[in-house]
Motif scaffolding. Structure first.
Motif, PDB file in Angstrom:
ATOM      1  N   SER A 417      18.660 -26.602  -7.402  1.00  0.00           N
ATOM      2  CA  SER A 417      20.325 -26.039  -6.443  1.00  0.00           C
ATOM      3  C   SER A 417      21.068 -26.277  -7.325  1.00  0.00           C
ATOM      4  CB  SER A 417      20.463 -27.301  -6.157  1.00  0.00           C
ATOM      5  OG  SER A 417      21.075 -27.221  -5.406  1.00  0.00           O
ATOM      6  N   TYR A 418      21.181 -26.739  -9.090  1.00  0.00           N
ATOM      7  CA  TYR A 418      22.579 -26.747  -9.467  1.00  0.00           C
ATOM      8  C   TYR A 418      22.444 -26.367 -10.273  1.00  0.00           C
ATOM      9  CZ  TYR A 418      24.577 -30.852  -7.391  1.00  0.00           C
ATOM     10  OH  TYR A 418      24.906 -31.922  -6.520  1.00  0.00           O
ATOM     11  N   SER A 419      21.388 -24.634 -10.789  1.00  0.00           N
ATOM     12  CA  SER A 419      20.954 -23.154 -11.518  1.00  0.00           C
ATOM     13  C   SER A 419      21.174 -23.991 -13.081  1.00  0.00           C
ATOM     14  CB  SER A 419      22.186 -22.124 -11.559  1.00  0.00           C
ATOM     15  OG  SER A 419      21.970 -21.625 -11.164  1.00  0.00           O
ATOM     16  N   ASN A 420      20.285 -25.321 -13.307  1.00  0.00           N
ATOM     17  CA  ASN A 420      20.384 -25.996 -14.400  1.00  0.00           C
ATOM     18  C   ASN A 420      19.383 -24.898 -15.751  1.00  0.00           C
ATOM     19  OD1 ASN A 420      19.320 -27.614 -16.655  1.00  0.00           O
ATOM     20  ND2 ASN A 420      21.039 -28.782 -16.190  1.00  0.00           N
ATOM     21  N   ASN A 421      20.251 -24.889 -17.071  1.00  0.00           N
ATOM     22  CA  ASN A 421      19.706 -23.866 -17.789  1.00  0.00           C
ATOM     23  C   ASN A 421      18.461 -24.076 -18.219  1.00  0.00           C
ATOM     24  OD1 ASN A 421      21.118 -21.425 -16.007  1.00  0.00           O
ATOM     25  ND2 ASN A 421      22.313 -21.556 -18.241  1.00  0.00           N
ATOM     26  N   ILE A 422      18.841 -25.807 -19.258  1.00  0.00           N
ATOM     27  CA  ILE A 422      17.243 -25.749 -19.945  1.00  0.00           C
ATOM     28  C   ILE A 422      16.442 -26.910 -18.953  1.00  0.00           C
ATOM     29  CG2 ILE A 422      16.891 -28.160 -21.190  1.00  0.00           C
ATOM     30  CD1 ILE A 422      19.293 -26.175 -22.381  1.00  0.00           C
ATOM     31  N   VAL A 423      16.622 -26.750 -17.567  1.00  0.00           N
ATOM     32  CA  VAL A 423      14.835 -27.302 -17.432  1.00  0.00           C
ATOM     33  C   VAL A 423      14.225 -26.193 -16.790  1.00  0.00           C
ATOM     34  CG1 VAL A 423      14.228 -28.618 -15.190  1.00  0.00           C
ATOM     35  CG2 VAL A 423      16.116 -29.813 -17.340  1.00  0.00           C
ATOM     36  N   SER A 424      15.352 -24.933 -16.156  1.00  0.00           N
ATOM     37  CA  SER A 424      14.316 -24.011 -15.812  1.00  0.00           C
ATOM     38  C   SER A 424      13.747 -23.495 -17.494  1.00  0.00           C
ATOM     39  CB  SER A 424      15.418 -23.268 -15.615  1.00  0.00           C
ATOM     40  OG  SER A 424      16.257 -23.231 -14.206  1.00  0.00           O
ATOM     41  N   ALA A 425      14.849 -23.032 -18.536  1.00  0.00           N
ATOM     42  CA  ALA A 425      13.708 -22.827 -19.587  1.00  0.00           C
ATOM     43  C   ALA A 425      12.233 -23.837 -20.041  1.00  0.00           C
ATOM     44  CB  ALA A 425      14.844 -22.979 -20.720  1.00  0.00           C
ATOM     45  N   LYS A 426      11.996 -25.252 -19.970  1.00  0.00           N
ATOM     46  CA  LYS A 426      11.884 -26.289 -20.361  1.00  0.00           C
ATOM     47  C   LYS A 426      10.354 -25.394 -19.020  1.00  0.00           C
ATOM     48  CE  LYS A 426      13.326 -29.812 -22.429  1.00  0.00           C
ATOM     49  NZ  LYS A 426      13.737 -31.507 -22.549  1.00  0.00           N
ATOM     50  N   THR A 427      10.428 -25.522 -17.567  1.00  0.00           N
ATOM     51  CA  THR A 427       9.623 -25.493 -16.877  1.00  0.00           C
ATOM     52  C   THR A 427       8.442 -24.411 -17.130  1.00  0.00           C
ATOM     53  OG1 THR A 427      10.756 -26.259 -14.716  1.00  0.00           O
ATOM     54  CG2 THR A 427       9.281 -24.722 -14.259  1.00  0.00           C
ATOM     55  N   ILE A 428       9.718 -22.470 -17.548  1.00  0.00           N
ATOM     56  CA  ILE A 428       9.061 -21.866 -18.021  1.00  0.00           C
ATOM     57  C   ILE A 428       8.000 -21.853 -19.160  1.00  0.00           C
ATOM     58  CG2 ILE A 428      10.623 -20.452 -19.976  1.00  0.00           C
ATOM     59  CD1 ILE A 428       9.866 -18.157 -17.827  1.00  0.00           C
ATOM     60  N   LEU A 429       8.158 -22.352 -20.434  1.00  0.00           N
ATOM     61  CA  LEU A 429       7.701 -23.529 -21.078  1.00  0.00           C
ATOM     62  C   LEU A 429       6.190 -23.970 -20.904  1.00  0.00           C
ATOM     63  CD1 LEU A 429      10.143 -23.794 -23.703  1.00  0.00           C
ATOM     64  CD2 LEU A 429       8.147 -21.733 -23.744  1.00  0.00           C
ATOM     65  N   ALA A 430       6.396 -25.060 -20.201  1.00  0.00           N
ATOM     66  CA  ALA A 430       5.441 -25.790 -19.595  1.00  0.00           C
ATOM     67  C   ALA A 430       4.536 -24.998 -18.453  1.00  0.00           C
ATOM     68  CB  ALA A 430       5.974 -26.767 -18.287  1.00  0.00           C
ATOM     69  N   ILE A 431       4.374 -23.821 -17.768  1.00  0.00           N
ATOM     70  CA  ILE A 431       3.389 -22.672 -17.130  1.00  0.00           C
ATOM     71  C   ILE A 431       2.992 -21.492 -17.695  1.00  0.00           C
ATOM     72  CG2 ILE A 431       4.490 -24.032 -14.533  1.00  0.00           C
ATOM     73  CD1 ILE A 431       5.940 -21.533 -14.414  1.00  0.00           C
ATOM     74  N   GLY A 432       3.953 -21.224 -18.487  1.00  0.00           N
ATOM     75  CA  GLY A 432       3.515 -20.152 -19.578  1.00  0.00           C
ATOM     76  C   GLY A 432       4.620 -18.754 -18.884  1.00  0.00           C
ATOM     77  N   PRO A 433       5.112 -17.730 -19.685  1.00  0.00           N
ATOM     78  CA  PRO A 433       6.152 -16.794 -19.309  1.00  0.00           C
ATOM     79  C   PRO A 433       5.222 -15.783 -18.575  1.00  0.00           C
ATOM     80  CG  PRO A 433       6.710 -17.730 -21.417  1.00  0.00           C
ATOM     81  CD  PRO A 433       5.489 -17.738 -21.010  1.00  0.00           C
ATOM     82  N   GLN A 434       4.140 -15.252 -19.149  1.00  0.00           N
ATOM     83  CA  GLN A 434       3.253 -14.397 -18.249  1.00  0.00           C
ATOM     84  C   GLN A 434       3.258 -14.309 -16.424  1.00  0.00           C
ATOM     85  OE1 GLN A 434       2.179 -11.436 -19.519  1.00  0.00           O
ATOM     86  NE2 GLN A 434       2.019 -11.180 -17.643  1.00  0.00           N
ATOM     87  N   LYS A 435       3.018 -15.983 -16.402  1.00  0.00           N
ATOM     88  CA  LYS A 435       2.647 -16.075 -14.925  1.00  0.00           C
ATOM     89  C   LYS A 435       3.575 -15.894 -14.052  1.00  0.00           C
ATOM     90  CE  LYS A 435      -0.594 -19.850 -15.479  1.00  0.00           C
ATOM     91  NZ  LYS A 435      -1.040 -21.570 -15.192  1.00  0.00           N
ATOM     92  N   VAL A 436       4.643 -15.253 -14.713  1.00  0.00           N
ATOM     93  CA  VAL A 436       6.199 -15.518 -14.347  1.00  0.00           C
ATOM     94  C   VAL A 436       6.178 -14.295 -14.038  1.00  0.00           C
ATOM     95  CG1 VAL A 436       9.371 -15.975 -13.954  1.00  0.00           C
ATOM     96  CG2 VAL A 436       7.681 -17.740 -15.088  1.00  0.00           C
ATOM     97  N   VAL A 437       6.055 -13.258 -14.674  1.00  0.00           N
ATOM     98  CA  VAL A 437       5.900 -12.062 -14.796  1.00  0.00           C
ATOM     99  C   VAL A 437       5.473 -11.243 -13.801  1.00  0.00           C
ATOM    100  CG1 VAL A 437       5.273 -10.109 -16.515  1.00  0.00           C
ATOM    101  CG2 VAL A 437       6.508 -11.743 -17.509  1.00  0.00           C
ATOM    102  N   ASP A 438       4.069 -11.676 -13.793  1.00  0.00           N
ATOM    103  CA  ASP A 438       3.064 -11.624 -12.763  1.00  0.00           C
ATOM    104  C   ASP A 438       3.396 -11.628 -11.198  1.00  0.00           C
ATOM    105  OD1 ASP A 438       1.343 -10.994 -14.982  1.00  0.00           O
ATOM    106  OD2 ASP A 438      -0.298 -13.257 -14.955  1.00  0.00           O
ATOM    107  N   LEU A 439       4.049 -13.094 -11.186  1.00  0.00           N
ATOM    108  CA  LEU A 439       4.821 -13.713 -10.078  1.00  0.00           C
ATOM    109  C   LEU A 439       6.267 -11.751  -9.482  1.00  0.00           C
ATOM    110  CD1 LEU A 439       4.230 -14.845  -6.971  1.00  0.00           C
ATOM    111  CD2 LEU A 439       6.148 -16.311  -8.003  1.00  0.00           C
ATOM    112  N   ALA A 440       6.744 -12.325 -10.300  1.00  0.00           N
ATOM    113  CA  ALA A 440       7.809 -11.593 -10.175  1.00  0.00           C
ATOM    114  C   ALA A 440       7.180  -9.866  -9.909  1.00  0.00           C
ATOM    115  CB  ALA A 440       8.705 -10.787 -11.030  1.00  0.00           C
ATOM    116  N   LYS A 441       6.340  -9.421 -10.387  1.00  0.00           N
ATOM    117  CA  LYS A 441       5.384  -7.792 -10.158  1.00  0.00           C
ATOM    118  C   LYS A 441       5.315  -7.737  -8.785  1.00  0.00           C
ATOM    119  CE  LYS A 441       4.250  -6.510 -14.611  1.00  0.00           C
ATOM    120  NZ  LYS A 441       3.315  -6.313 -15.218  1.00  0.00           N
ATOM    121  N   LYS A 442       4.839  -9.055  -7.667  1.00  0.00           N
ATOM    122  CA  LYS A 442       4.371  -8.915  -6.938  1.00  0.00           C
ATOM    123  C   LYS A 442       5.705  -9.438  -6.661  1.00  0.00           C
ATOM    124  CE  LYS A 442       0.252 -11.766  -7.013  1.00  0.00           C
ATOM    125  NZ  LYS A 442      -1.002 -13.040  -6.451  1.00  0.00           N
ATOM    126  N   PHE A 443       6.673  -9.933  -6.252  1.00  0.00           N
ATOM    127  CA  PHE A 443       8.135  -9.179  -5.861  1.00  0.00           C
ATOM    128  C   PHE A 443       8.812  -8.536  -5.161  1.00  0.00           C
ATOM    129  CE2 PHE A 443       7.676 -14.029  -6.044  1.00  0.00           C
ATOM    130  CZ  PHE A 443       8.444 -14.599  -4.319  1.00  0.00           C
TER     131      PHE A 443
END
Length: 635
Positions: A417-443
């Motif tokens: 909601s507040y567009s926090n960058n640090i927690v967003s960075a920690k979130t992608i590190l927790a799940i792995g960037p490739q999962k985000v890439v794969d989902l973005a392609k579906k979008f």
């Protein structure tokens, strides 16, 4: 008598040319006979330019058309002598003396064409040019050239010089979709052909050689230079004297092009290109097509007004030429209802809604958190907002929040909601960037997409078209629908010759889309407290800002409409450290949406989700209304 080697080569070339020309002429004549293609020359007397193609909006009403810019033919007797003389001097100074073809011109051009091994220069008389206009396309072959010559001879035998010249002048092309001297006079100078001056007549005669290079609406300098060449030619052929020539050269172009307010010019140009690919120019401009689009004229007018008013304000405040675009689609269908491709179509035909690629920034974060929820995380999960250093290969990455401040422990809901960058960075590190890439392609984000941690902050280039389709997923129960504007096309007899293929896919579970949408509504809810006027329905949104505010985004949806806006310089330079989407892109979005009448007031949510009240910092449940940090959320 002795001859040099060069002379013998010259004689040989002439002999070869004559032989080839004679053979080609015979070949063309035989082709003409054996093809049994009789020519109906009555077309010269009653030429039908066809019917325009009509653009229809979502209500079936006309909002534009594609047509050749032809007006009522003008009799040769109404045309000034200097106009006729200019064309004769420029195109065919022996017009009144030959029988349709010029043998001197044929020999000269044949030598040049033989030298190059292909048709590079014609020897067209005005009669041949008319034949080509009415009976042939622009294809250049020896056979076609000879056929033109034969047709020209036949035309000269059936019609007077005056009839041929009159028909030619009423149908010759001047660029910009303009055919005929009357149409050109009205478009260029807003006058009748009978009122054309000497310099204007010379301009028209000069344009027809290459409308794509000399049309004064596109290339005024080249057009003026070509005009002066024609004036010199008129002196050489004794149509005017040197004094008149010089006075005409000193006259400016003084174009008075008629400006007609046309709706959705960037969209119309995009449709023109697409329809030309599908059906060709002739069918589009004179085939009488009915073209059904999803454009809503009311929405388009509101979009153009909202965009132009606010960008005008930004231009004054920044003192620079800011640009951007707007795209609005119907949530459930993906039908494009409004499109703004830039501040002014006259200044730039570049469609920023479809063609400009800009880095997404934080407007990408809903995709990141969708991937996190699918991976098993919850918006009630917490992480610490603190300085962060990430080692990625040989690179060191140190993300920062836009205000360079850190607030400690917060939930993922607050981070989005507040567009926090640090927690967003920690979130992608927790799940792995490739999962985000794969989902973005579906979008349908084309990227390129790299599995780097920086993807969490929207380090990916996309078009406004892609961002709109991406964000619409969260308002449409997790279903992606490809935005489109061209619904169907019918020919002049009512036969449907094109129908859009609807592309849609469930890219995330509806419960995930509903949870993300709930969090995306928090930002506008905060603004609602301070706004004197507000929308008449629920809305979700996300802002986005790239480094140094090179691009500011605002994407938002009501239950019926999804709209995205971006603002930035075309050369992608920074707008300034104090420039944010809330001051640039958001006011355009808000001004547009508040004037739309919506029927559906609230979003529907998955009934399997449970509503809880929680502290947005700690993630712990709390009594509803017990404090400013307590929010209601579906989990």
């Amino acid at each position: 008598m002795k001859y040099a080697v060069g002379d013998y080569l010259k004689f040989l070339r002439i002999g070869i040319t004559s032989s080839v020309l004679t053979g080609a002429f015979c070949l063309g004549f035989l082709t003409f006979i054996f093809d049994r293609a009789p020519v109906d020359f009555s077309v010269l007397e009653q030429y039908d330019p066809g019917k325009p193609s009509i653009l229809l909006d979502d209500q079936g009403n006309e909002w534009g058309r594609f047509q050749l810019d032809r007006r009522n033919p003008v009799a040769l007797s109404e045309m000034p002598d200097h106009l006729i003389n200019a064309f004769v001097a420029a195109e065919d100074w022996q017009f009144f003396n030959h029988a349709g073809i010029s043998f001197k011109g044929i020999i000269r051009s044949s030598l040049i064409n033989l030298y190059h091994g292909r048709i590079v220069q014609g020897a067209s008389t005005i009669t041949q040019q008319l034949v080509k206009l009415l009976f042939f396309d622009s294809k250049r072959t020896f056979k076609r050239k000879v056929q033109e010559q034969l047709y020209a001879v036949l035309v000269e035998r059936q019609f007077t010089k005056e009839q041929i010249l009159e028909t030619y002048l009423n149908h010759v092309y001047f660029g910009c979709g303009i055919y005929g001297v009357q149409a050109a006079a009205q478009r260029f100078w807003n006058c009748s052909v009978k009122d054309l001056t000497l310099e204007q007549s010379a301009m028209l005669a000069g344009v027809v050689k290459s409308p794509g290079h000399y049309c004064p609406l596109w290339f005024p300098l080249s057009g003026q230079q070509r005009r002066d060449i024609i004036l010199n030619q008129m002196v050489k052929k004794h149509f005017i004297d040197s004094d008149s020539c010089q006075k005409a050269k000193e006259k400016p172009l003084e174009l008075k092009e008629q400006k007609v307010k046309v709706l959705a010019l960037h969209l119309k140009e995009t449709l023109r290109r697409r329809l030309e690919e599908l059906f060709g120019k002739q069918k589009l401009y004179s085939g009488g097509l009915k073209i059904k689009t999803s454009l809503n004229q009311k929405s388009q007018r509101i979009a153009e007004r909202s965009f132009r008013q606010h960008v005008t304000k930004l231009k004054k405040e920044l003192g620079q030429e800011i640009e951007g675009g707007l795209l609005s689609v119907e949530t459930k269908t993906g039908q494009i209802k409004a499109m703004v491709g830039g501040f002014s179509f006259d200044d730039s035909q570049f469609n920023r809604a479809l063609q400009a690629t800009r880095q997404q920034g934080s407007v990408f974060k809903p995709v990141l958190y969708s991937a996190a929820l699918i991976d098993g995380m919850s918006f009630l999960d917490t992480a610490v907002d603190e300085p962060l250093t990430v080692q990625h290969g040989n690179q060191i990455w140190e993300p920062r929040n836009h205000d360079r401040q850190y607030v400690g422990t917060i939930t993922l809901a607050k981070a989005l909601s507040y567009s926090n960058n640090i927690v967003s960075a920690k979130t992608i590190l927790a799940i792995g960037p490739q999962k985000v890439v794969d989902l973005a392609k579906k979008f349908r984000i084309k990227g390129p997409l790299y599995p780097y941690p920086s993807l969490a902050l929207g380090c990916v280039d996309s078009t406004l078209y892609e961002v709109t389709g991406m964000f619409n997923v969260f308002a449409n129960d997790g279903c992606y629908v490809k935005p489109y504007v061209l619904e169907w096309v019918k020919d002049r007899w009512g036969n449907k010759i094109y129908k859009a293929e609807i592309e849609q896919e469930q890219v995330i579970p509806s419960r995930v889309a509903h949870q993300v949408a709930q969090v995306l509504s928090f930002g506008l809810e905060r603004r609602r407290k301070y706004a004197k006027r507000w929308l008449d329905s629920s809305a979700i949104n996300k802002t986005g800002t790239t480094n140094d505010s090179r691009t500011c985004w605002f994407a938002g949806s009501t239950p019926e409409i999804t709209t995205a806006v971006y603002i930035g310089f075309d050369d992608n330079r920074p707008m300034g450290s104090t420039i944010y989407p809330v001051y640039t892109a958001y006011p355009i979005w808000f001004a547009y949406h508040k004037d739309l009448s919506t029927k559906t007031k609230e979003f529907s949510f998955d009934p399997s989700l449970t509503r809880v009240s929680f502290n947005i910092n700690t993630g712990k449940q709390a009594a509803e209304g017990s404090g400013p940090d307590v929010f209601s959320l579906l989990v």
